[in-house]
Design an enzyme around this catalytic site. Structure first.
Site, PDB file in Angstrom:
ATOM      1  N   GLU A  38       0.829  -1.214   0.000  1.00  0.00           N
ATOM      2  CA  GLU A  38       0.000   0.000   0.000  1.00  0.00           C
ATOM      3  C   GLU A  38       0.862   1.263   0.000  1.00  0.00           C
ATOM      4  O   GLU A  38       0.528   2.239  -0.648  1.00  0.00           O
ATOM      5  CB  GLU A  38      -0.964   0.004   1.198  1.00  0.00           C
ATOM      6  CG  GLU A  38      -2.125  -0.959   1.068  1.00  0.00           C
ATOM      7  CD  GLU A  38      -3.029  -0.661  -0.128  1.00  0.00           C
ATOM      8  OE1 GLU A  38      -3.026   0.463  -0.639  1.00  0.00           O
ATOM      9  OE2 GLU A  38      -3.733  -1.596  -0.562  1.00  0.00           O
ATOM     10  N   TYR A 121      -6.239   6.379   4.793  1.00  0.00           N
ATOM     11  CA  TYR A 121      -6.381   5.403   3.699  1.00  0.00           C
ATOM     12  C   TYR A 121      -5.604   4.119   4.008  1.00  0.00           C
ATOM     13  O   TYR A 121      -6.147   3.013   3.929  1.00  0.00           O
ATOM     14  CB  TYR A 121      -5.899   5.994   2.354  1.00  0.00           C
ATOM     15  CG  TYR A 121      -5.754   4.904   1.331  1.00  0.00           C
ATOM     16  CD1 TYR A 121      -6.882   4.361   0.720  1.00  0.00           C
ATOM     17  CD2 TYR A 121      -4.507   4.346   1.049  1.00  0.00           C
ATOM     18  CE1 TYR A 121      -6.772   3.293  -0.164  1.00  0.00           C
ATOM     19  CE2 TYR A 121      -4.391   3.285   0.168  1.00  0.00           C
ATOM     20  CZ  TYR A 121      -5.528   2.766  -0.438  1.00  0.00           C
ATOM     21  OH  TYR A 121      -5.411   1.712  -1.299  1.00  0.00           O
ATOM     22  N   ASP A 139      -9.163   6.632  -1.113  1.00  0.00           N
ATOM     23  CA  ASP A 139      -8.083   7.312  -1.822  1.00  0.00           C
ATOM     24  C   ASP A 139      -8.664   7.950  -3.090  1.00  0.00           C
ATOM     25  O   ASP A 139      -9.890   7.991  -3.265  1.00  0.00           O
ATOM     26  CB  ASP A 139      -6.940   6.337  -2.155  1.00  0.00           C
ATOM     27  CG  ASP A 139      -7.343   5.323  -3.207  1.00  0.00           C
ATOM     28  OD1 ASP A 139      -8.547   5.222  -3.527  1.00  0.00           O
ATOM     29  OD2 ASP A 139      -6.448   4.638  -3.741  1.00  0.00           O
ATOM     30  N   CYS A 204     -18.714  -2.296 -16.568  1.00  0.00           N
ATOM     31  CA  CYS A 204     -18.841  -1.964 -15.142  1.00  0.00           C
ATOM     32  C   CYS A 204     -20.007  -2.713 -14.484  1.00  0.00           C
ATOM     33  O   CYS A 204     -21.135  -2.681 -14.983  1.00  0.00           O
ATOM     34  CB  CYS A 204     -19.053  -0.459 -15.002  1.00  0.00           C
ATOM     35  SG  CYS A 204     -19.224   0.057 -13.293  1.00  0.00           S
TER      36      CYS A 204
END
Ligand code: SF4
Length: 355
Positions: A38, A121, A139, A204
């Site tokens: 991350e 985050y 984020d 999507c």
């Protein structure tokens, strides 16, 4: 108007189960691996991170190894990823984890937030992916995707908007699969609801729920306030060579590119004639001076506009470029293996890389 994100949860989790990219830190989501990945992924694409992650974890497989790693080696492992404060904070946090948490990342969102370099985050990502704690991880990707789904023209650069979204998502976090839900939003943002150019709405899983799609406002969301223009600095970069060694010097411990090695430079973009004069004034005798071209490097708030020269010195000049003056002479192997020269100088690195 507040949007209820509850409906998107099952569609995204189902989509993620079939479409998640296979990544080392996903295959083995040890807290340490999730954390390192991350931090690397901030400002860097997944494809670029893969190789760095492998190398980092091979050399520093445990938090203890990271906490004890010698600084020069640590920076070298990060070379090319940029934003070196990230890796310095990673090490500081590892040292706190060794002293205060028995060498294990705490499975607690609030405690994670107290560690250097871990903001909301990253704490959310580690908590949800590694420990299955139901907290959001907001984020830029997540802001873009959710604001499009909600058809919202909120300015996503505002802290209050981020906090509000965090609250909205916190209310609907699935208790049984928080890590998958957070990652599904991140993954959708990275692979379908793209930041630049047209998103791939036909692929999507939440197109039927997406307000921006139905209102034809996909390309106008997210809204971001104009950023202040970056300051521009002109610089002349010198690749100074003597008998296959190159002069480098360490930058100050604080400020831009703190503590990294750099090439000598002079303020302003100098012509060949001006650089010849400037070198003479410094008392340097040159064997040759060759123009290397112009280059640009963009930092968050600053741009370097550079011009470069390859300067080969005569022996009588070495007294001016010496350890007493803060310089170090390093050969090609040493620069490649030991000293970290930030990518701001990469346009001029080919001299020693090609040797
Ligand atoms: Fe993004 Fe298009 Fe999906 Fe809406 S339908 S979330 S704009 S990819």
């Amino acid at each position: 108007m507040q949007y209820d994100y509850k409906e998107i949860v099952p569609y995204l989790i189902d989509w993620f189960s079939y479409n998640a990219r296979i990544l080392d830190w996903r295959e083995n989501p040890k807290p340490y691996f999730v954390w390192v990945s991350e931090i690397m992924l901030q400002q860097t694409r997944v494809e670029a991170v893969k190789g760095y992650f492998d190398r980092f974890i091979t050399d520093l497989p445990e938090i203890r190894a990271l906490a004890e790693c010698e600084e020069e080696k640590l920076l070298k492992l990060w070379e090319g990823l940029g934003y070196y404060n990230r890796v310095r904070n990673l090490q500081r946090a590892a040292q706190v984890i060794m002293s205060d948490y028995n060498g294990e990342l705490p499975a607690d969102y609030d405690k994670l937030l107290t560690l250097p370099g871990i903001g909301s985050y990253t704490a959310g990502a580690i908590s949800s992916i590694a420990f299955q704690i139901p907290v959001p991880a907001v984020d830029g990707n997540v802001l873009r995707v959710t604001k499009r789904i909600a058809g919202s023209f909120d300015d996503i650069t505002k802290e209050a908007i981020k906090k509000e979204l965090w609250q909205d998502l916190n209310r609907i976090m699935p208790k049984d699969q928080p890590g998958d839900f957070n990652q599904s939003l991140m993954e959708l943002g990275a692979t379908v609801c793209l930041p630049n150019g047209k998103p791939l709405c036909e692929k999507c899983p939440v197109m039927h729920l997406c307000q921006a799609f139905h209102q034809d406002s996909v390309m106008r969301i997210p809204v971001k306030a104009e950023k202040k223009a970056r300051r521009i600095e002109d610089k002349t970069i010198l690749v100074v060579e003597y008998q296959d060694k190159y002069a480098i010097r360490k930058r100050a411990r604080k400020g831009l590119l703190a503590g990294l090695w750099e090439l000598p430079s002079i303020e302003g973009k100098l012509t060949k004639q001006q650089i010849d004069g400037a070198l003479r004034e410094l008392g340097l005798t040159t064997h040759s001076v060759e123009f290397l071209g112009d280059a640009k490097h963009i930092f968050t708030h600053l741009e370097w506009h550079m011009t470069g020269y390859h300067v080969v010195l005569e022996e009588n000049s070495l007294q001016f470029i010496s350890e007493e003056n803060g310089y170090l002479w390093a050969n090609q192997g040493e620069i490649n293996q030991i000293y970290t020269i930030p990518s701001a100088f990469s346009a001029y690195a080919s001299i020693w890389k090609d040797n």
